[in-house]
Design an enzyme around this catalytic site. Sequence first.
Site, PDB file in Angstrom:
ATOM      1  N   LYS A 116       6.999  -2.487   0.363  1.00 65.44           N
ATOM      2  CA  LYS A 116       7.513  -2.279   1.962  1.00 65.44           C
ATOM      3  C   LYS A 116       8.401  -3.574   2.160  1.00 65.44           C
ATOM      4  O   LYS A 116       9.221  -3.406   2.986  1.00 65.44           O
ATOM      5  CB  LYS A 116       6.058  -2.455   2.722  1.00 65.44           C
ATOM      6  CG  LYS A 116       5.230  -1.084   2.410  1.00 65.44           C
ATOM      7  CD  LYS A 116       5.797   0.078   2.404  1.00 65.44           C
ATOM      8  CE  LYS A 116       5.351   1.018   1.465  1.00 65.44           C
ATOM      9  NZ  LYS A 116       5.972   2.295   1.253  1.00 65.44           N
TER      10      LYS A 116
ATOM     11  N   LYS B  10       0.648  -7.133   7.313  1.00 63.32           N
ATOM     12  CA  LYS B  10       0.788  -6.108   6.439  1.00 63.32           C
ATOM     13  C   LYS B  10       0.847  -6.455   4.881  1.00 63.32           C
ATOM     14  O   LYS B  10       1.404  -7.371   4.519  1.00 63.32           O
ATOM     15  CB  LYS B  10       2.128  -5.211   6.712  1.00 63.32           C
ATOM     16  CG  LYS B  10       2.154  -4.404   8.044  1.00 63.32           C
ATOM     17  CD  LYS B  10       3.095  -3.680   8.484  1.00 63.32           C
ATOM     18  CE  LYS B  10       3.127  -2.838   9.815  1.00 63.32           C
ATOM     19  NZ  LYS B  10       4.152  -2.051  10.042  1.00 63.32           N
TER      20      LYS B  10
ATOM     21  N   GLY C 150       0.466   3.393   4.452  1.00 65.31           N
ATOM     22  CA  GLY C 150      -0.657   4.391   5.191  1.00 65.31           C
ATOM     23  C   GLY C 150      -1.738   3.374   5.884  1.00 65.31           C
ATOM     24  O   GLY C 150      -2.874   3.863   5.989  1.00 65.31           O
ATOM     25  N   GLY C 151      -1.295   2.403   6.226  1.00 66.02           N
ATOM     26  CA  GLY C 151      -2.195   1.520   7.326  1.00 66.02           C
ATOM     27  C   GLY C 151      -3.304   0.548   6.326  1.00 66.02           C
ATOM     28  O   GLY C 151      -3.983  -0.196   7.012  1.00 66.02           O
TER      29      GLY C 151
ATOM     30  N   HIS D  51       5.331   7.702  16.068  1.00 66.05           N
ATOM     31  CA  HIS D  51       5.826   7.995  14.681  1.00 66.05           C
ATOM     32  C   HIS D  51       6.662   8.825  14.493  1.00 66.05           C
ATOM     33  O   HIS D  51       6.329  10.185  14.774  1.00 66.05           O
ATOM     34  CB  HIS D  51       4.526   8.298  13.813  1.00 66.05           C
ATOM     35  CG  HIS D  51       4.860   8.424  12.303  1.00 66.05           C
ATOM     36  ND1 HIS D  51       4.348   7.891  11.286  1.00 66.05           N
ATOM     37  CD2 HIS D  51       5.558   9.539  11.779  1.00 66.05           C
ATOM     38  CE1 HIS D  51       4.891   8.340  10.169  1.00 66.05           C
ATOM     39  NE2 HIS D  51       5.574   9.142  10.369  1.00 66.05           N
TER      40      HIS D  51
ATOM     41  N   HIS E 214      -4.886   7.133  10.278  1.00 63.81           N
ATOM     42  CA  HIS E 214      -3.747   7.178   9.572  1.00 63.81           C
ATOM     43  C   HIS E 214      -3.640   8.600   8.631  1.00 63.81           C
ATOM     44  O   HIS E 214      -2.737   8.736   7.786  1.00 63.81           O
ATOM     45  CB  HIS E 214      -3.601   5.827   8.474  1.00 63.81           C
ATOM     46  CG  HIS E 214      -3.499   4.726   9.244  1.00 63.81           C
ATOM     47  ND1 HIS E 214      -2.525   4.383  10.096  1.00 63.81           N
ATOM     48  CD2 HIS E 214      -4.434   3.797   9.135  1.00 63.81           C
ATOM     49  CE1 HIS E 214      -2.937   3.061  10.586  1.00 63.81           C
ATOM     50  NE2 HIS E 214      -4.026   2.690   9.998  1.00 63.81           N
TER      51      HIS E 214
ATOM     52  N   GLU F 197      10.842   6.787   7.856  1.00 60.13           N
ATOM     53  CA  GLU F 197       9.629   6.505   8.808  1.00 60.13           C
ATOM     54  C   GLU F 197      10.111   5.561   9.818  1.00 60.13           C
ATOM     55  O   GLU F 197      10.722   4.507   9.578  1.00 60.13           O
ATOM     56  CB  GLU F 197       8.532   6.081   8.453  1.00 60.13           C
ATOM     57  CG  GLU F 197       7.600   7.238   7.600  1.00 60.13           C
ATOM     58  CD  GLU F 197       6.470   6.911   7.326  1.00 60.13           C
ATOM     59  OE1 GLU F 197       5.670   7.764   6.652  1.00 60.13           O
ATOM     60  OE2 GLU F 197       5.944   5.872   7.586  1.00 60.13           O
TER      61      GLU F 197
ATOM     62  N   ARG G 123       9.460  11.382  -1.440  1.00 56.14           N
ATOM     63  CA  ARG G 123       9.110  12.764  -1.795  1.00 56.14           C
ATOM     64  C   ARG G 123       9.365  13.741  -0.674  1.00 56.14           C
ATOM     65  O   ARG G 123       9.821  13.525   0.285  1.00 56.14           O
ATOM     66  CB  ARG G 123       7.427  12.557  -2.081  1.00 56.14           C
ATOM     67  CG  ARG G 123       6.643  12.149  -0.775  1.00 56.14           C
ATOM     68  CD  ARG G 123       5.200  12.253  -0.736  1.00 56.14           C
ATOM     69  NE  ARG G 123       4.627  12.100   0.504  1.00 56.14           N
ATOM     70  CZ  ARG G 123       4.336  10.868   1.045  1.00 56.14           C
ATOM     71  NH1 ARG G 123       4.287   9.640   0.376  1.00 56.14           N
ATOM     72  NH2 ARG G 123       4.083  10.933   2.238  1.00 56.14           N
TER      73      ARG G 123
END
Length: 497
Positions: A117, A158, A164-165, A208, A235, A275, A292
């Site tokens: 990330k 994070k 995915g949280g 989102h 999530h 995202e 994906r």
Amino acid sequence: MPVTKVLIANRGEIACRVIRTCREMGIPTVAVYSDADRGALHVRMADEAYPIGPAPARESYLVVEKILAVAKQSGADAIHPGYGFLSENAEAARLFTEHGITFIGPRPDSIVQMGSKTAAREVAMAAGCPVVPGIQKTMEEAELLVEAQKMGFPVMLKAAMGGGGKGMRLVTKPEEFTSSLARARGEALSSFGDDSVYVEKAIIQPRHIEIQVFGDTHGNHVYLWERECSVQRRHQKVIEEAPSPHVTPEMRKAMGEAALKVAKAVNYVGAGTVEFLADADRNFYFLEMNTRLQVEHPVTEWITGLDLVKWQILVARGEQLPLTQDEIALNGWAMECRIYAEDPDKNFMPSPGKITFLRTPAGPNVRDDGGVYEGSEVPMFYDPMISKLSTWGPTRLEAIDKMRMALGEYRIGGIRHNVEFHKVLMEHEPFRSGDLNTGMLDKPFWKKKEVGPNLQSAVAAAMLHELDSEERRAAQPAGSGEGHPDAWKHWGKFNRL
Ligand code: MV4
């Protein structure tokens, strides 16, 4: 890059979805199945099917060598990974390619770049795509706290390797910093084997919104508009739609172009999703890129009239993208409800088991992407999604009302499911007005109400309830009404996409 016979390294609805497009393109298909999926729909739909071992995914669907062996044995020259499982596994993609098998997905190094990330944030920033203010360097506690103080609370901690949280913590004041960091690190370590944590400014009640992108091996990239997935629970996406009620034409263009900058920066090939978090002022910030095909791709297919799996296969064969940006349509509105074998009255506990009765909705502008049939099992080993019900309408409210109709046609016997829950959401005023945010499902407004003073509706409710329980009694053996006891054991252990 031949694609003349496709092995689908997945199960459930997405395996069925991929098989359909292959069939349409005249490409033979190969299914793989675990012991729990011997009787699964994807096994029946494929031209050939091969067993790959015990029910737990790590002993079957996740074993790269087994998938490769089946590809060789069956003569498949391409592998479609679906979503989850091996879809974002760069090592698997590399291994398949080394053995001369086309991986229907991005190049492995794109997967690696977006898998971290913090690395993804750096790519986005360097490409000129807005990211959430923050420091993508991972640091020790003292340094992290200094940075948090500088950007001002609330902040978000994070996991660098997260998503995915998981390993994510909101910190509203400095006093909570130490304990939140410890928890974020602990979760990061147990989930991703890496306790690196970084800090971002927290966006309050974000929406989102994600952009579907596509690239080919000739350097062409396009975006297929946005999807909004703000209706989530822990999530886990519950409803997705396209386009987003929050996005103006100007914002759409800005987000699409920002997403393309990221895709181009990594020479992205195939289907990907960028995202973003958006705030009430329509600022948007890069969050991560999913390398994906996503669960919710049908809503994009509805509004563009395109088949994204077909595009994936064309691109994997080395062909050019079929359309340029200005040839891509945005027509009407689409909704998708994820139909799950779970009990909304019991905190969404999974309800695996045999589907004893099934009637799926149909008709104009209704699509049900399912992976089950009447008599098949929803195994307790995997994500308990039964199907994705999607609808289209000229306007958002028409798509919603079409969804209400379609949900009303759905009959599922033998297991608990969330169809009624979705009906309540379709009538929920904030949802209907497009006033979505990621905290929408924090209060359980869908719980069955006590019988009220309105006699008519009370009688109707009682009748409905009676019908409901009658169906269950007929469908279930005595004593199994609370769902499979083992479901508790596995609850939350598996990836829910
Ligand atoms: C955030 C955020 C607020 N501020 N980052 C959750 C999943 C992960 N991939 C990113 N997530 C969030 N990141 C900052 N700086 C709020 C969330 C978030 C969220 C994001 C998208 C969809 C649902 C969500 C639910 C809770 C929190």
